[in-house]
Design an enzyme around this catalytic site. Structure first.
Site, PDB file in Angstrom:
ATOM      1  N   THR A  16      50.035  14.530  44.901  1.00 37.41           N
ATOM      2  CA  THR A  16      50.588  13.521  45.814  1.00 37.41           C
ATOM      3  C   THR A  16      51.405  14.115  46.947  1.00 37.41           C
ATOM      4  OG1 THR A  16      50.762  12.060  43.923  1.00 37.41           O
ATOM      5  CG2 THR A  16      52.009  11.424  45.842  1.00 37.41           C
ATOM      6  N   ASP A  60      43.708  16.924  42.369  1.00 39.02           N
ATOM      7  CA  ASP A  60      44.657  16.088  41.650  1.00 39.02           C
ATOM      8  C   ASP A  60      44.906  16.875  40.354  1.00 39.02           C
ATOM      9  OD1 ASP A  60      45.223  12.692  41.195  1.00 39.02           O
ATOM     10  OD2 ASP A  60      45.503  14.125  39.563  1.00 39.02           O
ATOM     11  N   SER A  61      46.155  17.040  39.967  1.00 34.33           N
ATOM     12  CA  SER A  61      46.434  17.960  38.862  1.00 34.33           C
ATOM     13  C   SER A  61      45.886  17.485  37.525  1.00 34.33           C
ATOM     14  CB  SER A  61      47.929  18.244  38.763  1.00 34.33           C
ATOM     15  OG  SER A  61      48.607  17.200  38.126  1.00 34.33           O
ATOM     16  N   SER A  62      45.391  16.262  37.450  1.00 32.37           N
ATOM     17  CA  SER A  62      44.759  15.815  36.213  1.00 32.37           C
ATOM     18  C   SER A  62      43.443  16.556  35.984  1.00 32.37           C
ATOM     19  CB  SER A  62      44.501  14.306  36.250  1.00 32.37           C
ATOM     20  OG  SER A  62      45.720  13.667  36.508  1.00 32.37           O
ATOM     21  N   ASP A  93      51.474  15.377  37.306  1.00 33.04           N
ATOM     22  CA  ASP A  93      50.883  15.017  36.008  1.00 33.04           C
ATOM     23  C   ASP A  93      50.782  16.191  35.036  1.00 33.04           C
ATOM     24  OD1 ASP A  93      50.697  12.428  36.807  1.00 33.04           O
ATOM     25  OD2 ASP A  93      48.541  12.446  37.214  1.00 33.04           O
ATOM     26  N   CYS A 281      58.643  14.899  18.487  1.00 35.41           N
ATOM     27  CA  CYS A 281      59.894  14.497  19.138  1.00 35.41           C
ATOM     28  C   CYS A 281      60.079  15.283  20.430  1.00 35.41           C
ATOM     29  CB  CYS A 281      61.086  14.782  18.224  1.00 35.41           C
ATOM     30  SG  CYS A 281      60.989  13.928  16.661  1.00 35.41           S
TER      31      CYS A 281
HETATM   32  N1  ASP Z   1      47.929  12.423  39.920  1.00 35.21           N
HETATM   33  C1  ASP Z   1      48.817  13.192  40.745  1.00 35.21           C
HETATM   34  C2  ASP Z   1      48.670  14.648  40.333  1.00 35.21           C
HETATM   35  O1  ASP Z   1      49.184  15.034  39.319  1.00 35.21           O
HETATM   36  C3  ASP Z   1      50.207  12.731  40.574  1.00 35.21           C
HETATM   37  C4  ASP Z   1      51.226  13.551  41.347  1.00 35.21           C
HETATM   38  O2  ASP Z   1      50.911  14.306  42.227  1.00 35.21           O
HETATM   39  O3  ASP Z   1      52.419  13.415  41.061  1.00 35.21           O
HETATM   40  O4  ASP Z   1      48.029  15.402  41.024  1.00 35.21           O
END
Ligand code: ASP
Length: 343
Positions: A16, A60-62, A93, A281
């Site tokens: 983002t 996108d880091s996902s 993420d 936890c």
């Molecule tokens: N989905 C985005 C990512 O991890 C969210 C972010 O950038 O905070 O790339």
């Protein structure tokens, strides 16, 4: 003679932070990081020289995976002698996974590598990106007697600097998105930037910087829940080429004492699969043997992840599996602190 400026390499991986709104379509898109200084004129006020580089295809880091960790590590490796510090712009993420992984890949690191990102794009009026970015660069530029103050992989977000491999993303909405439950903050940004020197990692400066590139992804995680069925564990244990399983247990490392559960784990260990015990936890540590419900795990040779985060446990596992070491050495190394990831 004038003092030469500290040199910082800003590495954009995606997420983002690097997005701006397209005025025509209204959607978010990545912008050319070469023009970063034009977008954020405040950066020119910083007392350092900033160069920028981007992954070939920002993500996108996902979508993060070892292939991209390797690209990040190699960019740092090939620029290590030319820069005094590194700031990695990354989606939030999976930022904790990446910061953890890079801490293991970059061995004997003697310079700062600061991961940061934002919850709102840099082009947004209310963005948290500018503060995160500017302070990360300031932290990466800090020097004492011509040497970097920070010599480890960190994560900076919303006024706090954390040891990267101690963090977890805790909130999908708040600007304060990360937490480091088992290790104190390394620094806090307020009117002053307050560094907690006593908590900084102190690497052995006599050892040479080295990048570990061999990562093994043949691992799995099982999160225990009351009522988990035998078939679930059985199917994971039988995955072809599987080398290790992280079990996210209850509390201080406790699990069901049902016979089938312990038997399956024992058989897996006999087959050479490493079983790692990590607590579900967010804070606290695994203490196998503290309760009867974890004594059996200790007896059959389960490895303790102590107070490591799941992110760090995954990173350490992929890293150590890639090291080609004996089972005994593996257990010893996994249970000891290599980069300050456990207490
Ligand atoms: N989905 C985005 C990512 O991890 C969210 C972010 O950038 O905070 O790339």
């Amino acid at each position: 003679m004038t003092k030469s400026k500290v040199k910082i390499l800003l590495l954009y991986t995606g997420g983002t932070i690097g997005m701006v709104k397209d005025f025509k379509t209204g959607s978010l898109k990545t912008f050319n990081f070469k023009n970063l200084l034009d977008r954020i004129p405040e950066l020119q006020l910083l007392d350092c020289k900033i160069d920028t580089v981007s992954l070939k295809t920002p993500i996108d880091s996902s979508n993060m995976k070892p292939k991209y960790w390797l690209q990040i590590a190699e960019i740092i490796e090939s620029n290590y002698s030319k820069f005094d510090g590194f700031v990695v712009l990354h989606g939030s993420d999976t930022m904790s996974y990446s910061a953890s992984m890079l801490s293991f890949m970059l061995e004997n690191l003697a310079k700062p590598v600061i991961f940061t990102g934002s919850q709102l794009p840099i082009g947004d009026l209310r963005t948290d990106a500018k503060e995160n970015l500017i302070t990360s660069i300031q932290v990466a530029s800090m020097q004492k007697k011509g040497k970097p103050v920070i010599k480890e992989v960190c994560l900076y977000f919303e006024y706090k600097l954390y040891r990267g491999n101690r963090t977890t993303k805790l909130n999908a909405e708040h600007f304060q998105a990360f937490v480091s439950s088992n290790y104190p903050d390394l620094a806090e940004s307020g009117v002053h930037l307050k560094i907690n020197d006593e908590y900084l990692f102190k690497p052995n400066l006599r050892k040479f910087f080295k990048v570990n590139k061999n990562l093994d992804e043949n691992i799995a995680i099982i999160k225990l829940f009351p009522g988990i069925k035998k078939e679930v564990l059985e199917s994971v244990v039988n995955i072809l080429n599987l080398k290790a399983i992280i079990i996210e247990t209850f509390g201080t490392g406790n699990c069901t004492t049902e016979k089938w559960f312990i038997d399956l784990l024992r058989q897996a260990i006999l087959k050479g699969i490493y079983i790692i015990n990590i607590t579900q936890c967010t804070g606290g540590s695994v203490m196998m043997g503290h309760y009867e419900t974890s004594s059996e795990l200790k007896k059959i040779g389960v490895i303790s992840g102590k107070d490591m985060t799941t992110e760090s446990a995954v990173a350490k596992l992929m890293y150590l599996l890639g090291q080609n070491i004996s089972h005994n050495t593996f257990k010893i190394k996994y249970e000891m602190s290599l980069r300050g990831e456990l207490s």
